[in-house]
Design a protein around this motif. Sequence first.
Motif, PDB file in Angstrom:
ATOM      1  N   GLY A 172      35.161  43.009  27.333  1.00 33.91           N
ATOM      2  CA  GLY A 172      35.477  41.642  26.934  1.00 33.91           C
ATOM      3  C   GLY A 172      36.895  41.444  26.420  1.00 33.91           C
ATOM      4  O   GLY A 172      37.209  40.377  25.877  1.00 33.91           O
ATOM      5  N   ASN A 173      37.751  42.467  26.585  1.00 38.19           N
ATOM      6  CA  ASN A 173      39.131  42.326  26.096  1.00 38.19           C
ATOM      7  C   ASN A 173      40.083  41.943  27.229  1.00 38.19           C
ATOM      8  O   ASN A 173      39.976  42.455  28.343  1.00 38.19           O
ATOM      9  N   SER A 174      41.010  41.063  26.906  1.00 35.06           N
ATOM     10  CA  SER A 174      42.015  40.646  27.888  1.00 35.06           C
ATOM     11  C   SER A 174      43.381  40.603  27.231  1.00 35.06           C
ATOM     12  O   SER A 174      43.597  39.875  26.259  1.00 35.06           O
ATOM     13  N   LEU A 175      44.299  41.393  27.762  1.00 35.99           N
ATOM     14  CA  LEU A 175      45.678  41.366  27.268  1.00 35.99           C
ATOM     15  C   LEU A 175      46.263  39.960  27.455  1.00 35.99           C
ATOM     16  O   LEU A 175      47.042  39.480  26.627  1.00 35.99           O
ATOM     17  N   HIS A 176      45.875  39.298  28.548  1.00 35.32           N
ATOM     18  CA  HIS A 176      46.449  37.987  28.861  1.00 35.32           C
ATOM     19  C   HIS A 176      46.055  36.938  27.821  1.00 35.32           C
ATOM     20  O   HIS A 176      46.859  36.107  27.434  1.00 35.32           O
ATOM     21  N   LYS A 177      44.795  37.018  27.371  1.00 33.80           N
ATOM     22  CA  LYS A 177      44.354  36.089  26.330  1.00 33.80           C
ATOM     23  C   LYS A 177      45.106  36.348  25.024  1.00 33.80           C
ATOM     24  O   LYS A 177      45.538  35.431  24.350  1.00 33.80           O
ATOM     25  N   GLU A 178      45.258  37.638  24.713  1.00 33.35           N
ATOM     26  CA  GLU A 178      45.967  38.010  23.473  1.00 33.35           C
ATOM     27  C   GLU A 178      47.405  37.519  23.493  1.00 33.35           C
ATOM     28  O   GLU A 178      47.892  36.936  22.528  1.00 33.35           O
ATOM     29  N   ILE A 179      48.098  37.792  24.607  1.00 35.66           N
ATOM     30  CA  ILE A 179      49.520  37.421  24.682  1.00 35.66           C
ATOM     31  C   ILE A 179      49.673  35.903  24.681  1.00 35.66           C
ATOM     32  O   ILE A 179      50.584  35.359  24.060  1.00 35.66           O
ATOM     33  N   PHE A 180      48.755  35.209  25.365  1.00 34.60           N
ATOM     34  CA  PHE A 180      48.867  33.744  25.373  1.00 34.60           C
ATOM     35  C   PHE A 180      48.740  33.204  23.948  1.00 34.60           C
ATOM     36  O   PHE A 180      49.554  32.389  23.510  1.00 34.60           O
ATOM     37  N   ALA A 181      47.735  33.668  23.234  1.00 35.44           N
ATOM     38  CA  ALA A 181      47.510  33.167  21.871  1.00 35.44           C
ATOM     39  C   ALA A 181      48.700  33.500  20.970  1.00 35.44           C
ATOM     40  O   ALA A 181      49.175  32.644  20.211  1.00 35.44           O
ATOM     41  N   ALA A 182      49.216  34.725  21.083  1.00 39.21           N
ATOM     42  CA  ALA A 182      50.337  35.129  20.219  1.00 39.21           C
ATOM     43  C   ALA A 182      51.597  34.344  20.570  1.00 39.21           C
ATOM     44  O   ALA A 182      52.333  33.904  19.671  1.00 39.21           O
ATOM     45  N   SER A 183      51.844  34.130  21.867  1.00 36.28           N
ATOM     46  CA  SER A 183      53.075  33.422  22.246  1.00 36.28           C
ATOM     47  C   SER A 183      52.968  31.933  21.900  1.00 36.28           C
ATOM     48  O   SER A 183      53.952  31.298  21.547  1.00 36.28           O
TER      49      SER A 183
END
Lengths: 191, 292
Positions: A172-183
Amino acid sequence: MTSITIPISEETIRSLKVGDAVSITGTLFTGRDAVHKFLHDGGKLPPGVSFQDGIIYHCGPVVIKDEQGRWKVTAAGPTTSIREEPYQGAIIGEFGLRGVIGKGGMGDKTLAACQEHGCVYFHAVGGAAQVLAESIKAVRNVYFLREFGSPEAIWELEIENFPAVVTMDAHGNSLHKEIFAASQAALAKHL
Amino acid sequence: MQNLHASLLELIRRTSAEIPDDVQKAILDSLEREKKGTIAESALKIIERNIDLAKQKSQPICQDTGSIIFYVDCPVGFDQITFEETARGAVREATKKGFLRQNSVDSLTGLNDGTNVGPGSPTVHFHQHRSAELNVRLILKGGGCENVGAQYSLPNEKLKADRDLKGCRKVILDAVLQAQGKGCGPGILGVCIGGDRATGYEFSKQQFLRMLEDRNPNLELDQLEQDILQTANELGIGPMGFGGKTTLLGVKICAANRLPASFFVSVSYMCWAYRRQGVSLKPDGVIARWLY
């Protein structure tokens, strides 16, 4: 760097985590917009083609015939995966895919299917058509060439040490979701 | 027109296989800046190796050889019809040779005849000038980066963007955020403030003809370019959207007049595989010099 060989077991796939660099060897199939829509609409894979425990590569390669009439891949980077978001999750479940290679990442439906069925998203470097073509050792076959055209056909490719990074895992982990939220949070500070 | 055919074929080959020096330098600089041992760094290393391999093998940098867009500066009285016919012939041959992918699809039937020649492909923009010089520039723009282009109509309530430069800044940065790594970053933005829906995008793409290190002669636009570049690189999107310091390699902005009723900001995104070249041709069609 983790070495992955196709066919891939569910156990191996579930051991991978976001951020893992991998090197993939084996036989995979390309498939992009036309193939995904076709399969999602109930189309059947040609005889001899199975995605079970395998990988689909979102790629429309440049393929030419050499003087002996053999196919030769001269450029083969990934295409943007998000266009397959409406179809990918169902195709993972129905055809037993263990991996999807592409670029740019995918959405929640695919992420959920990865978790449910045991599949991961491998991110290859977009535009790196020459480095990635070097990992393609042979063209074994091509399907739907006339119907879909060369970039959209299913190419059966033998790959060796194909470099990629896991950016969506089976937990259930996505680097893309993480980076979008952080950016997005970073941008809010600059406005 | 045999010389012109050969020159255009060579222009296509070189554009597809060799990244311009200014872009390569920017990529190498960004590799220096990224933190060692990150996936951003390894992505840039693959990009660097890819650039070298493509040049050495004379094969496409990226398999998506993109929309084929010619920009021709020609003398008054130049035969545009013959040029366009020759350009189409050169595109057909470049496709057979594998410099270009079979990349052009009939939008109604879905068929790809494998030639890259059809309605709208290639596109040729002619511009007459009062000089004897014939300059031909070529951009090959892939679909991944084309798909993340965006056009905003101001005011935009959701983004709180008004009809001023501050509003322009907000929507341009929103385009960067939405694009993430999908356009194959680190990317380069071409922006047009104003114009109509068609010319806005058209002028935004023409910004890609500028050298990466040039500065905008308009002070306000220059400041906006530098500001967007710096801010975008503080968002942590990074190469391929993997996270990291290099989200953009450059920002180029122009302005065009608009109607009182319209205020468009058109943003075109160019991937790191920035395929842009140009040649100055002698009257007999032979290449006199390269423009980039």
